[in-house]
Write a protein that holds these residues in place. Structure first.
Motif, PDB file in Angstrom:
ATOM      1  N   ARG A  34      46.122 -25.031 -22.391  1.00 55.38           N
ATOM      2  CA  ARG A  34      45.637 -24.882 -23.759  1.00 55.38           C
ATOM      3  C   ARG A  34      45.634 -23.414 -24.162  1.00 55.38           C
ATOM      4  O   ARG A  34      45.339 -22.537 -23.357  1.00 55.38           O
ATOM      5  CB  ARG A  34      44.233 -25.452 -23.899  1.00 55.38           C
ATOM      6  CG  ARG A  34      44.203 -26.954 -24.032  1.00 55.38           C
ATOM      7  CD  ARG A  34      42.843 -27.446 -24.515  1.00 55.38           C
ATOM      8  NE  ARG A  34      42.939 -28.831 -24.899  1.00 55.38           N
ATOM      9  CZ  ARG A  34      42.748 -29.859 -24.076  1.00 55.38           C
ATOM     10  NH1 ARG A  34      42.439 -29.622 -22.815  1.00 55.38           N
ATOM     11  NH2 ARG A  34      42.853 -31.095 -24.504  1.00 55.38           N
ATOM     12  N   ALA A  61      43.680 -20.756 -25.637  1.00 54.88           N
ATOM     13  CA  ALA A  61      42.221 -20.655 -25.749  1.00 54.88           C
ATOM     14  C   ALA A  61      41.815 -19.338 -26.399  1.00 54.88           C
ATOM     15  O   ALA A  61      42.472 -18.840 -27.313  1.00 54.88           O
ATOM     16  CB  ALA A  61      41.598 -20.808 -24.374  1.00 54.88           C
ATOM     17  N   THR A 117      40.188 -21.144 -29.703  1.00 59.30           N
ATOM     18  CA  THR A 117      39.104 -22.107 -29.520  1.00 59.30           C
ATOM     19  C   THR A 117      38.032 -21.931 -30.584  1.00 59.30           C
ATOM     20  O   THR A 117      37.546 -22.917 -31.171  1.00 59.30           O
ATOM     21  CB  THR A 117      38.503 -21.945 -28.117  1.00 59.30           C
ATOM     22  OG1 THR A 117      39.524 -22.105 -27.135  1.00 59.30           O
ATOM     23  CG2 THR A 117      37.413 -22.966 -27.873  1.00 59.30           C
ATOM     24  N   GLU A 118      37.649 -20.714 -30.861  1.00 52.91           N
ATOM     25  CA  GLU A 118      36.620 -20.447 -31.874  1.00 52.91           C
ATOM     26  C   GLU A 118      37.107 -20.827 -33.266  1.00 52.91           C
ATOM     27  O   GLU A 118      36.352 -21.388 -34.067  1.00 52.91           O
ATOM     28  CB  GLU A 118      36.231 -18.967 -31.828  1.00 52.91           C
ATOM     29  CG  GLU A 118      35.608 -18.545 -30.495  1.00 52.91           C
ATOM     30  CD  GLU A 118      35.277 -17.059 -30.476  1.00 52.91           C
ATOM     31  OE1 GLU A 118      35.452 -16.409 -31.538  1.00 52.91           O
ATOM     32  OE2 GLU A 118      34.865 -16.558 -29.425  1.00 52.91           O
ATOM     33  N   GLN A 120      37.086 -24.629 -33.888  1.00 53.53           N
ATOM     34  CA  GLN A 120      35.772 -25.267 -33.920  1.00 53.53           C
ATOM     35  C   GLN A 120      35.272 -25.447 -35.347  1.00 53.53           C
ATOM     36  O   GLN A 120      34.560 -26.413 -35.649  1.00 53.53           O
ATOM     37  CB  GLN A 120      34.770 -24.435 -33.111  1.00 53.53           C
ATOM     38  CG  GLN A 120      34.949 -24.562 -31.604  1.00 53.53           C
ATOM     39  CD  GLN A 120      33.994 -23.675 -30.837  1.00 53.53           C
ATOM     40  OE1 GLN A 120      33.315 -22.808 -31.426  1.00 53.53           O
ATOM     41  NE2 GLN A 120      33.926 -23.873 -29.525  1.00 53.53           N
ATOM     42  N   ARG A 159      43.227 -32.808 -28.193  1.00 60.34           N
ATOM     43  CA  ARG A 159      41.943 -33.153 -28.797  1.00 60.34           C
ATOM     44  C   ARG A 159      42.147 -33.934 -30.104  1.00 60.34           C
ATOM     45  O   ARG A 159      42.989 -33.588 -30.917  1.00 60.34           O
ATOM     46  CB  ARG A 159      41.138 -31.887 -29.067  1.00 60.34           C
ATOM     47  CG  ARG A 159      40.735 -31.130 -27.810  1.00 60.34           C
ATOM     48  CD  ARG A 159      39.783 -30.003 -28.133  1.00 60.34           C
ATOM     49  NE  ARG A 159      39.388 -29.269 -26.936  1.00 60.34           N
ATOM     50  CZ  ARG A 159      39.877 -28.092 -26.587  1.00 60.34           C
ATOM     51  NH1 ARG A 159      40.803 -27.506 -27.352  1.00 60.34           N
ATOM     52  NH2 ARG A 159      39.474 -27.485 -25.495  1.00 60.34           N
ATOM     53  N   ASP A 218      43.847 -28.612 -31.728  1.00 61.98           N
ATOM     54  CA  ASP A 218      44.274 -28.218 -30.383  1.00 61.98           C
ATOM     55  C   ASP A 218      45.659 -27.586 -30.448  1.00 61.98           C
ATOM     56  O   ASP A 218      46.498 -28.007 -31.247  1.00 61.98           O
ATOM     57  CB  ASP A 218      44.310 -29.434 -29.460  1.00 61.98           C
ATOM     58  CG  ASP A 218      44.062 -29.073 -28.003  1.00 61.98           C
ATOM     59  OD1 ASP A 218      43.959 -27.873 -27.705  1.00 61.98           O
ATOM     60  OD2 ASP A 218      43.973 -30.002 -27.176  1.00 61.98           O
TER      61      ASP A 218
END
Length: 752
Positions: free
Chosen positions: A34, A36, A40-41, A44, A325, A353
């Motif tokens: 992934r 990241a 990732t942030e 979200q 995801r 994702d």
């Protein structure tokens, strides 16, 4: 399988049949991870809508109208607030210095990442795509195209103003554009077109096959494999188009180029993205499956396949189901596939994702083999491709596991031998592996392959193996002691262990010999010598010579002689300055070493004259003529007189006369005394010699002395004066006869 990568399998199925087991043995072609860190942030609170890839960085667009520049690890390096709605497309030129962005609200922006130049425009309809000229950074290539209801070309003229041209319209929304060199490919509701910007000609129109699919739900995927090969994926159909030059004789009013479809085939699933991989294709599929419990189809995990295109079909090379995801909520249009040509990286973009797929390298191949317990193959792969592997560096991280093929192969020696190449210079791995071999009771197998040069294990490791041999194999223990350098282990620890074993078996020759070798390494030569002599070991002489132990064997000469007389005497004679050994041997037994008595004369004369005369007197094997020659050369008077007496046993006077003539500085009286002493004669003998000498000196010797010396004819004179007269029975200067006939009677006969 990892979280991201699993073999395709229906939810209700269990992999129990043989075919599925065979599939599980197929090595995957790609590996996944992934993206990241900053990504990732972002995801979200937002959702990815598009992304474009450059060799140096990534550009991510979101549903909330933001554009983020990311490094390849996913860290945010720059952020742009472009719009409040979805970003539809981001385009970068080849240099990575300029970016084009379009959004759902009709905004188009083209600007330099490192300059202030830029283009900003808002349209009254959504702009789905934008594409910059690949060489946009060059002044004569300031061009880009946008796609909404029509395809527009923007060019900056010499006045630094933007000129707009309509390349195509009237066939619905433009959903995709790919620009490569001088060719622009785009897709609308009808099909795919290619435009040659150098000739300003449209050269083809490839119609879409399945018109029942909504183009906005199942958009067209375009990808240039090279400057003349376009790959089209739409619905479940794939076409590979080759742009070719038209023969000038066929041109007439036709474009100078044309397109030939070299491959066309159908796929099992709907295509969400395409990318080239050498002569193969990487395809991202949107998958719908039927459930046994539900009548409706459900959205399954997307699949990333590698296929080999054929003219009318394709061959599946690999297929991976990806657990991205929220895959249950995604549509075909929500997935995108972008790739980096330089590194063969493939980015699977979904709203929540981003997954990166990479070609598996040799390190990954080794990891897979280890995971499948194919340890021998992993070792072979590491050895063959040692120049191309980085992470393992020929020292596979799970070395203990894959060398542990011995648990299956039972070929312990082969496994141990592999350690040298696989474990290399990693001492921690070596020690772990030694303990593994200990666990299965095979320390002996690995013992001969342990590091013993500049790189070494802890002494405790070597001591553990020596102890194993000492408990079970005395001969193997002795071999290791001979082969291993003594500094590998604590010598005193091993000496103590051997000593303890000898208490149970005090006559064991193997242990005694090994103990002597340990003492030798520890420079305790006296103990080593004692053991060797006790064992009558052939190396005793080598030990004495190598370590100069002559001072330690003075009381062991007889033992050495009894063991090997020839070697013992040769050793002593080769060390002439150590004559005391032959001397002691002679004192012990006059007949031992008799063949070396001639050599012993020279040794006594050179190093120990006081013992020469006793030796000459006591030895019955001494060559007198050789001894006489040596003594005369060195002017040894007493020894010379004695030897003359021995050689001519009946002529004491002859010996005295010879000595008196040869050594004029010695009186006749002294010579007579010497002759009597060395011949062990009595006082009467001395007086006979003295009387004879006085007469001979006055009557014969004085007149002839000078002539005799000058002519060097003393021997002739002696023989003339003192010859046996066997016919008359008279012997001159015969002590016994003189005693019988009276003192001086022999001389009186001479006067007559």
């Amino acid at each position: 399988m990892s979280e991201l990568e699993e073999k395709e399998r229906k939810p209700s199925e269990e992999s129990t049949d043989d075919s599925e087991e065979e599939d599980s043995e197929e090595e995957p072609k790609l590996k996944y991870e992934r993206l990241a860190n900053g990504v990732t942030e972002i995801l979200q609170t937002d959702a990815a809508s598009c992304m474009t890839v450059h060799d140096k960085f990534l550009a991510l667009g979101t549903h909330f109208g933001k554009v983020f520049l990311l490094d390849v690890q996913g860290n945010v390096t720059q952020k742009y607030e472009i719009s409040s709605v979805k970003i539809n497309q981001i385009s970068l030129d080849e240099s990575g210095e300029h970016v084009g962005i379009c959004s759902e609200d009709g905004k188009v922006q083209v600007f330099g990442l490192y300059t202030r130049e830029g283009f900003h425009e808002s349209f009254d309809c959504p702009i789905k795509v934008v594409a910059l000229h690949p060489q946009f950074s060059k002044s004569n290539n300031k061009q880009f195209v946008t796609g909404g209801n029509k395809l527009l070309l923007y060019e900056r003229n010499w006045l630094n103003r933007w000129k707009t041209s309509t390349l195509h319209e009237g066939e619905g929304s433009i959903t995709n554009i790919k620009w490569r060199a001088n060719l622009i490919a785009w897709a609308n509701n009808v099909g795919v077109k290619i435009y040659d910007i150098s000739t300003k000609q449209r050269i083809t129109n490839v119609l879409r096959d399945n018109t029942s699919l909504r183009p906005d739900m199942y958009p067209c995927s375009l990808c240039w494999k090279d400057n003349t090969t376009l790959i089209i994926g739409w619905g479940s159909s794939v076409k590979i188009c080759a742009v070719k030059e038209r023969d000038p004789t066929e041109m007439r009013d036709l474009p100078s180029r044309y397109v030939e479809i070299v491959s066309a085939f159908e796929t099992e699933f709907f295509i969400s993205g395409l990318a080239p991989l050498a002569d193969q294709l990487v395809t991202l599929y949107y998958v719908k499956e039927n459930s046994d419990h539900m009548e409706e189809e459900f959205r399954a995990r997307p699949r990333l396949d590698i296929i080999q295109p054929l003219p009318e079909s394709c061959e599946e090379i690999s297929s991976d189901a990806l657990t991205v995801r929220n895959f249950q909520e995604n549509e075909c249009r929500d997935y995108r596939l972008e790739h980096s040509e330089g590194e063969s990286l493939f980015y699977i973009i979904s709203p929540k994702d981003i997954v990166v797929a990479k070609e598996r390298d040799q390190d990954d191949h080794i990891d897979w083999l280890l995971d499948k317990k194919k340890y021998e193959e992993a070792l072979m792969a590491a050895e063959i491709s040692f120049k191309n592997i980085k992470r393992h560096d020929v020292q596979v991280q799970n070395a203990g596991s894959h060398i542990f093929i011995i648990s299956h192969m039972r070929d312990y020696d082969t496994a141990a031998r592999k350690c040298q190449k696989v474990l290399g210079k990693n001492m921690d791995l070596w020690e772990n592996e030694v303990y593994r071999f200990k666990t299965i009771g095979q320390l002996k197998a690995i013992s001969q392959y342990l590091p013993r040069g500049d790189l070494r294990l802890r002494p405790a490791i070597y001591e553990m193996i020596l102890h194993e041999f000492l408990m079970t194999d005395y001969e193997g223990f002795a071999t290791l002691i001979r082969e291993w350098p003594g500094e590998l282990y604590n010598n005193m620890t091993i000496v103590q262990a051997v000593t303890n074993h000898l208490k149970k078996d005090p006559t064991n020759s193997i242990l005694l010999t090994t103990l002597a070798e340990l003492y030798t390494y520890d420079q305790r030569y006296d103990r080593a010598l004692e053991i060797y002599l006790r064992l009558r070991h052939k190396d005793v002489y080598q030990l004495i010579h190598k370590h100069n132990l002559f001072s330690s064997i003075e009381d062991k000469i007889v033992l050495l002689m009894d063991f090997d007389k020839e070697k013992a005497v040769d050793m002593l004679l080769d060390n002439e300055d150590k004559i005391s050994y032959l001397h002691k041997l002679f004192k012990r037994d006059h007949h031992k070493g008799q063949k070396y008595h001639e050599k012993q004369i020279s040794l006594y004369a050179e190093y120990d004259r006081p013992n020469l005369l006793p030796f000459l007197r006591d030895s019955t094997h001494c060559p007198l003529e050789k001894a006489l020659e040596i003594c005369q050369q060195r002017h040894f008077v007493e020894e010379t007189v004695f030897l003359l007496s021995e050689i001519h046993a009946s002529f004491c006077f002859y010996a005295v006369l010879h000595a008196s003539l040869s050594y004029p500085h010695i009186s006749w009286c002294s010579c007579a005394a010497i002759a009597a002493k060395t011949a062990k004669a009595n006082r009467l003998t001395f007086f006979h010699l003295l009387n004879l000498g006085m007469y001979f000196r006055s009557a014969v010797y004085s007149p002839l002395q000078q002539n005799i010396r000058a002519a060097n004819a003393s021997i002739t004179l002696y023989k003339a004066l003192f010859t046996f007269h066997t016919d008359t029975g008279v012997q001159y200067c015969n002590i016994c006869s003189a005693k019988r006939r009276g003192p001086g009677s022999g001389i009186l006969d001479m006067k007559k």
